[in-house]
Design a protein around this motif. Sequence first.
Motif, PDB file in Angstrom:
ATOM      1  N   LEU A  25      -0.229-125.434  32.683  1.00  0.00           N
ATOM      2  CA  LEU A  25      -1.420-126.243  32.443  1.00  0.00           C
ATOM      3  C   LEU A  25      -2.650-125.381  32.233  1.00  0.00           C
ATOM      4  CD1 LEU A  25      -0.798-129.214  34.870  1.00  0.00           C
ATOM      5  CD2 LEU A  25      -0.693-129.215  32.374  1.00  0.00           C
ATOM      6  N   ARG A  26      -2.707-124.238  32.879  1.00  0.00           N
ATOM      7  CA  ARG A  26      -3.818-123.308  32.677  1.00  0.00           C
ATOM      8  C   ARG A  26      -3.814-122.791  31.235  1.00  0.00           C
ATOM      9  NH1 ARG A  26      -8.817-121.474  34.014  1.00  0.00           N
ATOM     10  NH2 ARG A  26      -8.965-119.338  33.328  1.00  0.00           N
ATOM     11  N   ILE A  27      -2.630-122.482  30.718  1.00  0.00           N
ATOM     12  CA  ILE A  27      -2.512-121.959  29.368  1.00  0.00           C
ATOM     13  C   ILE A  27      -2.740-123.050  28.330  1.00  0.00           C
ATOM     14  CG2 ILE A  27      -0.880-120.983  27.688  1.00  0.00           C
ATOM     15  CD1 ILE A  27       0.395-119.519  30.168  1.00  0.00           C
ATOM     16  N   LEU A  28      -2.128-124.205  28.515  1.00  0.00           N
ATOM     17  CA  LEU A  28      -2.170-125.274  27.518  1.00  0.00           C
ATOM     18  C   LEU A  28      -3.251-126.310  27.775  1.00  0.00           C
ATOM     19  CD1 LEU A  28       1.624-126.008  27.030  1.00  0.00           C
ATOM     20  CD2 LEU A  28       0.076-124.886  25.436  1.00  0.00           C
ATOM     21  N   GLY A  29      -3.900-126.222  28.925  1.00  0.00           N
ATOM     22  CA  GLY A  29      -4.853-127.251  29.315  1.00  0.00           C
ATOM     23  C   GLY A  29      -6.036-127.361  28.372  1.00  0.00           C
ATOM     24  N   GLY A  30      -6.617-128.522  28.370  1.00  0.00           N
ATOM     25  CA  GLY A  30      -7.793-128.761  27.553  1.00  0.00           C
ATOM     26  C   GLY A  30      -7.470-129.597  26.336  1.00  0.00           C
ATOM     27  N   ARG A  31      -8.482-129.936  25.627  1.00  0.00           N
ATOM     28  CA  ARG A  31      -8.380-130.823  24.483  1.00  0.00           C
ATOM     29  C   ARG A  31      -7.890-130.101  23.232  1.00  0.00           C
ATOM     30  NH1 ARG A  31     -13.814-133.842  23.462  1.00  0.00           N
ATOM     31  NH2 ARG A  31     -13.174-134.601  25.481  1.00  0.00           N
ATOM     32  N   TRP A  32      -8.193-128.821  23.097  1.00  0.00           N
ATOM     33  CA  TRP A  32      -8.021-128.155  21.814  1.00  0.00           C
ATOM     34  C   TRP A  32      -6.806-127.238  21.684  1.00  0.00           C
ATOM     35  CZ3 TRP A  32     -10.893-130.857  18.879  1.00  0.00           C
ATOM     36  CH2 TRP A  32     -12.117-131.358  19.331  1.00  0.00           C
ATOM     37  N   LYS A  33      -6.369-126.610  22.759  1.00  0.00           N
ATOM     38  CA  LYS A  33      -5.295-125.624  22.643  1.00  0.00           C
ATOM     39  C   LYS A  33      -4.003-126.198  22.070  1.00  0.00           C
ATOM     40  CE  LYS A  33      -6.947-122.533  26.181  1.00  0.00           C
ATOM     41  NZ  LYS A  33      -6.785-122.218  27.584  1.00  0.00           N
ATOM     42  N   PRO A  34      -3.546-127.369  22.510  1.00  0.00           N
ATOM     43  CA  PRO A  34      -2.314-127.892  21.902  1.00  0.00           C
ATOM     44  C   PRO A  34      -2.429-128.077  20.388  1.00  0.00           C
ATOM     45  CG  PRO A  34      -2.770-129.037  23.949  1.00  0.00           C
ATOM     46  CD  PRO A  34      -3.984-128.207  23.637  1.00  0.00           C
ATOM     47  N   GLY A  35      -3.576-128.537  19.919  1.00  0.00           N
ATOM     48  CA  GLY A  35      -3.782-128.709  18.477  1.00  0.00           C
ATOM     49  C   GLY A  35      -3.817-127.384  17.734  1.00  0.00           C
ATOM     50  N   ILE A  36      -4.398-126.382  18.352  1.00  0.00           N
ATOM     51  CA  ILE A  36      -4.420-125.051  17.749  1.00  0.00           C
ATOM     52  C   ILE A  36      -2.992-124.533  17.617  1.00  0.00           C
ATOM     53  CG2 ILE A  36      -5.106-122.645  18.124  1.00  0.00           C
ATOM     54  CD1 ILE A  36      -7.678-123.803  19.477  1.00  0.00           C
ATOM     55  N   ILE A  37      -2.229-124.642  18.687  1.00  0.00           N
ATOM     56  CA  ILE A  37      -0.841-124.176  18.672  1.00  0.00           C
ATOM     57  C   ILE A  37      -0.030-124.975  17.650  1.00  0.00           C
ATOM     58  CG2 ILE A  37       1.274-124.029  20.046  1.00  0.00           C
ATOM     59  CD1 ILE A  37      -0.718-123.520  22.475  1.00  0.00           C
ATOM     60  N   TRP A  38      -0.229-126.277  17.617  1.00  0.00           N
ATOM     61  CA  TRP A  38       0.483-127.153  16.677  1.00  0.00           C
ATOM     62  C   TRP A  38       0.254-126.689  15.236  1.00  0.00           C
ATOM     63  CZ3 TRP A  38       3.707-131.284  17.394  1.00  0.00           C
ATOM     64  CH2 TRP A  38       3.960-132.091  16.292  1.00  0.00           C
ATOM     65  N   ASN A  39      -0.991-126.407  14.897  1.00  0.00           N
ATOM     66  CA  ASN A  39      -1.309-125.991  13.530  1.00  0.00           C
ATOM     67  C   ASN A  39      -0.824-124.579  13.228  1.00  0.00           C
ATOM     68  OD1 ASN A  39      -2.794-128.214  12.128  1.00  0.00           O
ATOM     69  ND2 ASN A  39      -3.958-128.115  14.020  1.00  0.00           N
ATOM     70  N   LEU A  40      -0.912-123.679  14.197  1.00  0.00           N
ATOM     71  CA  LEU A  40      -0.437-122.319  13.975  1.00  0.00           C
ATOM     72  C   LEU A  40       1.091-122.253  13.912  1.00  0.00           C
ATOM     73  CD1 LEU A  40      -2.866-120.183  16.168  1.00  0.00           C
ATOM     74  CD2 LEU A  40      -2.849-120.439  13.679  1.00  0.00           C
TER      75      LEU A  40
END
Length: 120
Positions: A25-40
């Motif tokens: 959760l520390r690594i993936l937490g927040g509103r934006w990181k999952p979307g960044i990873i998804w697009n990359l």
Amino acid sequence: MRKENSTNALNAQELYETCGMAIALRILGGRWKPGIIWNLAQGRIRYGQLKALIPNISERMLIQQLKELEKYGFVERFVFPEVPPRVEYALTEEGKTLIPIVQALAAWGDSQRDKIKLPV
């Protein structure tokens, strides 16, 4: 910045040492990181393209989140010595291990959309 010996810091340290979920959760937490990873996950992307793919993210926030993911070793930054400068981002091999996690979270979230009403 919090004090290293504060109760909050000590609790966080103990939690990270004993709970893998807290680290995730520390690594993936927040509103934006999952979307960044998804697009990359689609491959190497120029900064401007990445920003366009994530609606409403500010430049400051995108840069901050990319730096954090880079610090953890999940994102790689490529700078080309051109005028104007060209910067691209890609997932590292370790970063690619996050793809199934983000996909599973997206699928689960989609299944919950109509069941709960989240505050805006």
